[in-house]
Design an enzyme around this catalytic site. Structure first.
Site, PDB file in Angstrom:
ATOM      1  N   ASP A 187      19.830   4.133  -9.692  1.00 48.89           N
ATOM      2  CA  ASP A 187      20.343   4.656  -8.424  1.00 48.89           C
ATOM      3  C   ASP A 187      21.835   4.971  -8.512  1.00 48.89           C
ATOM      4  OD1 ASP A 187      20.835   4.758  -5.380  1.00 48.89           O
ATOM      5  OD2 ASP A 187      18.699   4.336  -5.487  1.00 48.89           O
ATOM      6  N   HIS A 225      23.420   3.123  -1.517  1.00 42.96           N
ATOM      7  CA  HIS A 225      21.968   3.256  -1.563  1.00 42.96           C
ATOM      8  C   HIS A 225      21.317   2.271  -2.538  1.00 42.96           C
ATOM      9  CE1 HIS A 225      18.328   5.801  -2.680  1.00 42.96           C
ATOM     10  NE2 HIS A 225      18.250   5.830  -1.368  1.00 42.96           N
ATOM     11  N   SER A 397      13.037   5.999   0.558  1.00 41.42           N
ATOM     12  CA  SER A 397      13.939   5.200  -0.276  1.00 41.42           C
ATOM     13  C   SER A 397      13.789   3.713  -0.039  1.00 41.42           C
ATOM     14  CB  SER A 397      15.395   5.535   0.067  1.00 41.42           C
ATOM     15  OG  SER A 397      15.853   6.589  -0.714  1.00 41.42           O
TER      16      SER A 397
END
Ligand SMILES: *[C@@H]1O[C@H](CO)[C@@H](O)[C@H](O)[C@H]1NC(C)=O
Ligand SMILES: *[C@@H]1O[C@H](CO)[C@@H](O)[C@H](O)[C@H]1NC(C)=O
Length: 840
Positions: A187, A225, A397
């Site tokens: 990520d 994230h 996600s």
């Protein structure tokens, strides 16, 4: 024949990977080269004037070379030059160092992947249920969970809509908390200094491929994230934020989303430390804009196959991909080559009310769904910072990592499960739920929906099943020949069908027992890709919607050697007629031709003792195995009549389509950022892929391009258009003549009218049973509202799932299977979103 050499002996894979120096794309260009194993990369480097950097991670016989920045392709040019000299019959070129090159790719910066998060609205959830709150407190006491936001973590234990959670706490009660399992978050970084993550952080499995340093520390302001995803999996049981699903697992981070990378970097990242990382969590992918069709390049594909064959001590690394957030733009996870890989578990999202959130993509490759944002709440997890939490994590996600955490629990319970066992367990234990969708009972007796896969994850059910699960035998495969159709696709309510019959004998000789995945590679020439849709009907009558129409997809060349995947045929025998139906539902100036297709069945073998591993795909792997499974190409192409009232094929379907959409076709289909050339392993079909010689024969044509797809694009586009125009004219002429002259069975292509559908030859009967029979109904394409945010980042999307009932079922014309008494079609004309209901 393989001759061990000094380089091969010296380079223990992990050692080489660790010692590959960081790339510096500002000063150098890099080449990834696949060499015959008997060749010394140093010799090749000397010959080409390149610097040898080392082995390309775990990829066998792949090497990295560099040179100061330059505009041309040094390796490609040298190979072309050698070919030219050979054509001129220069002497002394009988054997040459360049002959040992099997694949070479100059590295170019890739287009960025998109993160698959969506920001939800402020919480507007109802009051908690008192009994549930009391139970939650007892659980926390028993497990000594003191994490301050544990009570907010509804996806773990839902006190507001009890039952709408992962059902995980009784797994923890058994001491199954992810011990001895490592998940790797691929990520934008992972805050290893967070109080909530530092104890579980696993540095050895981590690397930063953006800044080329060891630790994947978030550095950009929006690098949150990966940390949020990591918290969902492995946030510790402590005094910070909440807990992860596998709160005693190890968590590593590989950073790729925060800067420029190449295919080479991504191939290194995606199986980084494949003996130490067990699960790779990928909440990103190609743009979810409803007009992109993009697959991983060959190096990345090979890296994933390497991990699945060698990772986790040979049991196979686990890949988990977020399904994608483009549903509101008609996107479908089968247009994404990562989510539709047989090697990845694709996880979609449902909201806290078990409803489909507006963003979560459907497709036949989606295995399962789990909780995420929508319905007025999101996932509460760890954030970047010493002791920082968020209540705003969402999109598919956030669903993917909940799957990752669950799989970590399963692997603690049964470490010997292979990558396919984990997929089997997901299929067998996912829980269908009471939401309208195209739920259809499969051969295994499981309910499948393109919107929700096999249902929602139930951690308890999965772990319990894992404890006694009998491991599946190794993977076998069966490939059909290329089926050449080359027929125009009728516009509107009809489709063009082509059939291939798999016999028992074919599967026996392929050592193939039963189906898990199917993939279908196809070429469709069309002047507007978004008009095309594809269905596959299995011998057992199950329909996979391999692709669906996309209103914004203007790409003018159709499908170029694209591979679709389906998990909807899991457990079928595979024997009988497989029918693919290509449709062009939009009546407009755009039309096209169904060129060819090839079906591949992947599944369990009959005899484990004789089953080899899948050979590594090359640039020409479509030729593999044809000799083993070769059959006379029995192609039939007929038009399938459909209910004209069922489909509104009018471009004004979407009166509120976004006004800010880009009118130009996407250019992201082929990574323009990569060039490569390939030399075929053999100029002709080889008898078997396992006996592929190590030498190469010079290709008759230069093949610049990362993949076969790219070559087709480069060399084929003009040809395709010419052939298409010519064949269109010829086809119209011939089809007309044939219709006038022949009876139905005398020719292989015809336009049937509705009356002929009822009873007929084998093909017609089969098609009726599968696609238009009396036990199926279709719902109308609805005119429901779409939000005007296509083309914006998914981060800008706001959750509003409650305004959208069940978009998948009425977005594209669906076949509802009423056999087995489920999924009754209910809607013929409503545009307000009513449709069939599927009940357990
Ligand atoms: C959840 O787990 C329990 C055991 O704790 C099990 O009995 C039950 O079937 C599971 N599923 C649901 C939906 O509660
Ligand atoms: C942890 O995993 C390793 C490798 O898979 C294994 O050898 C070891 O026995 C495991 N330890 C525990 C405590 O399960």
């Amino acid at each position: 024949m393989r001759i061990p050499n000094l380089w091969g002996l010296l380079s223990v894979a992990s050692l080489a990977a660790a010692h590959l120096p960081p790339r510096n794309y500002a000063t150098h260009d890099y080449y990834a080269i696949h060499l015959c194993s008997s060749t010394s990369p140093a010799d090749l480097a000397a010959h080409l004037g390149l610097t040898y950097e080392g082995e390309l991670g775990s990829l066998e016989d792949h090497h990295v070379f560099k040179a100061p920045k330059h505009s041309n392709d040094l390796v490609g040019d040298a190979v072309q030059d050698l070919k030219r000299r050979r054509r001129k019959r220069e002497v002394g070129l009988e054997s040459h160092p360049l002959d040992s090159i099997r694949f070479a790719q100059k590295q170019r910066i890739k287009p960025r992947h998109w993160k698959r998060n969506a920001i939800p609205e402020v919480s507007r959830a109802g009051p908690p249920v008192t009994d549930a709150v009391n139970t939650q407190r007892e659980i926390a006491r028993a497990l000594e969970i003191k994490d301050p936001i544990f009570e907010e973590q509804w996806h773990i234990f839902n006190v507001k809509t009890p039952g709408n959670d992962l059902n995980v706490t009784d797994v923890w009660m058994q001491g199954i908390t992810g011990k001895n399992v490592t998940a790797c978050i691929v990520d934008d970084g992972l805050d290893m200094d967070s109080e909530d993550l530092k104890d579980n952080f696993f540095a050895e499995g981590s690397y930063d491929f953006n800044d080329h340093v060891d630790l994947p520390k978030p550095r950009l302001s929006d690098d949150r994230h990966g940390t949020r995803c990591a918290g969902e999996v492995a946030a510790g049981r402590n005094n910070a934020c909440g807990v992860g699903i596998a709160y005693d697992s190890k968590i590593s981070g590989v950073r790729i989303l925060s800067g420029d990378i190449t295919d080479m970097d991504e191939s290194l990242a995606i199986n980084y430390e494949l003996q130490k990382n067990d699960i790779y969590s990928c909440s990103w992918g190609p743009p979810d804009d409803g007009k992109t069709m993009q697959a991983p390049g060959l190096l990345i594909e090979k890296a994933m196959i390497t991990a699945v064959q060698q990772g986790r001590g040979g049991k196979g690394s686990i890949y988990v991909f977020a399904a994608g957030n483009g549903a509101a733009s008609d996107d479908n996870c089968n247009f994404d080559g990562y989510t539709n890989s047989i090697y990845s578990i694709t996880v979609g999202a449902i909201d806290k009310n078990n409803k489909h959130p507006y963003y979560s993509e459907a497709c036949s490759a989606q295995l399962v769904v789990t909780y995420s944002s929508g319905g007025g709440d999101a996932i509460h997890t760890t954030d970047v910072g010493a002791n920082k939490c968020t209540s705003q994590h969402g999109g598919t996600s956030a669903a993917g990592p909940i799957g990752v955490g669950t799989f970590a629990l399963v692997l603690q319970a049964r470490p010997e499960l292979t990558w396919r066992d984990l997929q089997w367990l997901t299929v067998m234990t996912a829980v269908p739920f009471d939401q309208p969708s195209d739920w259809t009972k499969t051969t295994l007796g499981k309910m499948f929906s393109h919107q929700f896969g096999y249902g929602k994850l139930d951690a308890y059910a999965m772990v319990e099943a894992a404890k006694t699960w009998k491991l599946v035998k190794p993977q076998a495969w069966f490939y059909s020949p290329w089926m050449h159709v080359k027929k125009e696709i009728p516009q509107g309510d009809q489709g063009l069908a082509s059939t291939f019959e798999v016999t028992e004998q074919m599967l026996k000789s392929a050592n193939f027992e039963r189906v898990e995945h199917i993939t279908l590679t196809m070429n469709v020439a069309h002047t507007r890709r978004g008009d095309v849709s594809v269905e596959l009907i299995s011998p057992d009558g199950m329909t996979s919607h391999l692709s669906t129409a996309r209103r914004d997809d203007e790409f003018p060349a159709g499908y170029l050697d694209w591979t679709f995947m389906s998990v909807a045929h899991w457990g079928e025998k595979g024997i009988g007629k497989w029918t693919v139906i290509v449709k062009d539902t939009k009546v407009n100036e755009h039309s096209g031709t169904f060129t060819d297709w090839k079906l591949r069945l992947w599944g369990e073998c009959i005899d484990a003792s004789t089953q080899p591993l899948r050979p590594m795909p090359g640039a020409h792997d479509d030729d593999d195995h044809d000799a083993i499974t070769s059959v006379p190409a029995h192609t039939t192409a007929i038009s399938v009549p459909t209910n004209a009232a069922a489909i509104t094929a009018n471009p004004s379907d979407h009166p509120d389509r976004p006004v800010n959409q880009k009118p130009k076709p996407t250019t992201t289909d082929e990574p323009a950022s990569t060039t490569a050339f390939e030399t075929p392993i053999s100029a002709t079909s080889t008898p078997s892929a396992s006996s592929v010689p190590e030498s190469f024969l010079p290709s008759p044509f230069p093949t610049f391009g990362v993949s076969k797809r790219t070559q087709i694009w480069i060399y084929g586009s003009i040809g395709l258009i010419l052939v298409f125009c010519a064949s269109l004219a010829i086809y119209f002429y011939l089809a007309r003549r044939k219709r006038l002259q022949s009876s139905r069975d005398d020719y292989e292509f015809e336009i049937l009218d509705d009356a002929e559908d009822e009873e007929g030859g084998v093909r017609t009967g089969m098609l009726a049973a599968g696609a238009g029979g009396n036990n199926k109904r279709r719902a109308r394409r609805g005119g429901e509202l779409y939000d005007a945010f296509a083309g914006e980042s998914d981060e800008d999307l706001l959750s509003d799932s409650e305004t959208e009932d069940h978009p998948y079922t009425d977005r594209d014309e669906k076949v509802y299977d009423e056999k087995n008494g489920i999924g009754e079609g209910s809607d013929a004309g409503g545009s307000s979103g009513s449709s069939s209901q599927g009940r357990r």
